[in-house]
Design a protein around this motif. Structure first.
Motif, PDB file in Angstrom:
ATOM      1  N   VAL A  54      31.868  31.675  43.408  1.00  0.00           N
ATOM      2  CA  VAL A  54      33.400  31.407  43.093  1.00  0.00           C
ATOM      3  C   VAL A  54      33.947  32.765  42.762  1.00  0.00           C
ATOM      4  O   VAL A  54      33.608  33.285  41.648  1.00  0.00           O
ATOM      5  N   VAL A  55      35.049  33.185  43.554  1.00  0.00           N
ATOM      6  CA  VAL A  55      36.007  34.462  42.781  1.00  0.00           C
ATOM      7  C   VAL A  55      36.835  33.876  42.114  1.00  0.00           C
ATOM      8  O   VAL A  55      37.739  32.907  42.479  1.00  0.00           O
ATOM      9  N   THR A  65      44.990  38.794  50.615  1.00  0.00           N
ATOM     10  CA  THR A  65      44.681  38.014  51.950  1.00  0.00           C
ATOM     11  C   THR A  65      43.139  37.480  51.675  1.00  0.00           C
ATOM     12  O   THR A  65      42.563  37.775  51.041  1.00  0.00           O
ATOM     13  N   SER A  66      43.219  36.421  52.742  1.00  0.00           N
ATOM     14  CA  SER A  66      41.960  35.753  52.793  1.00  0.00           C
ATOM     15  C   SER A  66      40.606  36.797  52.851  1.00  0.00           C
ATOM     16  O   SER A  66      39.431  36.724  52.377  1.00  0.00           O
ATOM     17  N   THR A  67      40.863  37.832  53.721  1.00  0.00           N
ATOM     18  CA  THR A  67      39.818  38.692  54.076  1.00  0.00           C
ATOM     19  C   THR A  67      39.595  39.618  52.716  1.00  0.00           C
ATOM     20  O   THR A  67      38.472  39.897  52.535  1.00  0.00           O
ATOM     21  N   GLU A  68      40.753  40.102  52.052  1.00  0.00           N
ATOM     22  CA  GLU A  68      40.408  40.702  50.624  1.00  0.00           C
ATOM     23  C   GLU A  68      39.692  39.814  49.739  1.00  0.00           C
ATOM     24  O   GLU A  68      38.678  40.226  48.790  1.00  0.00           O
ATOM     25  N   ALA A  70      37.647  37.418  50.757  1.00  0.00           N
ATOM     26  CA  ALA A  70      36.087  37.180  51.028  1.00  0.00           C
ATOM     27  C   ALA A  70      35.453  38.503  50.621  1.00  0.00           C
ATOM     28  O   ALA A  70      34.197  38.315  50.534  1.00  0.00           O
ATOM     29  N   THR A  71      35.997  39.722  50.673  1.00  0.00           N
ATOM     30  CA  THR A  71      35.424  40.735  50.340  1.00  0.00           C
ATOM     31  C   THR A  71      35.051  40.846  48.867  1.00  0.00           C
ATOM     32  O   THR A  71      33.943  41.220  48.608  1.00  0.00           O
ATOM     33  N   LEU A  72      35.767  40.346  48.008  1.00  0.00           N
ATOM     34  CA  LEU A  72      35.465  40.105  46.681  1.00  0.00           C
ATOM     35  C   LEU A  72      34.104  39.243  46.487  1.00  0.00           C
ATOM     36  O   LEU A  72      33.247  39.687  45.845  1.00  0.00           O
ATOM     37  N   GLY A  73      33.986  38.186  47.090  1.00  0.00           N
ATOM     38  CA  GLY A  73      32.834  37.177  47.309  1.00  0.00           C
ATOM     39  C   GLY A  73      31.693  38.160  47.683  1.00  0.00           C
ATOM     40  O   GLY A  73      30.497  38.007  47.365  1.00  0.00           O
TER      41      GLY A  73
END
Length: 106
Positions: A54-55, A65-68, A70-73
């Motif tokens: 969980v971010v 963005t969702s990609t950003e 996801a990158t944190l995850g």
């Protein structure tokens, strides 16, 4: 399409592809972050694994963005996933293969 591939030099074509397998506000009631999950599939043996995290909302910059996100995850989980993949991708292709089928007669 894989988000990224993990390859080890000199590994005779072994690699692992990483896919986003889960992306949702978590939990449903009073969300505290975004759950991001990754599925990793090794080749050529087909072994796979799943990890999620969980971010926290407070770690997500406004307008991400969702990609950003996801990158944190990925940043949180890559230290676990990459070593797993580097080991598992080299295992025998017999792992996970059907060895025998038992059927009832009659």
């Amino acid at each position: 399409m894989a988000v990224l591939s993990i390859k080890v030099s000199g590994s005779d074509g072994c690699y692992a592809d990483v896919y986003v397998a889960r992306y949702e506000v978590y939990p449903n009631v009073d969300p505290t972050g975004v759950c991001v999950g990754f599925r990793t599939v090794c080749s050529p043996n087909g072994l796979s694994g799943y990890w999620d995290t969980v971010v926290p909302n407070e770690d997500i910059p406004s307008g991400s963005t969702s990609t950003e996100i996801a990158t944190l995850g990925w940043t949180a989980l890559s230290g676990t996933i990459v070593p797993w993949a580097e080991t598992e991708m080299h295992k025998s292709t017999i792992i996970g293969e059907e060895f025998a089928k038992i059927e009832e007669e009659g």
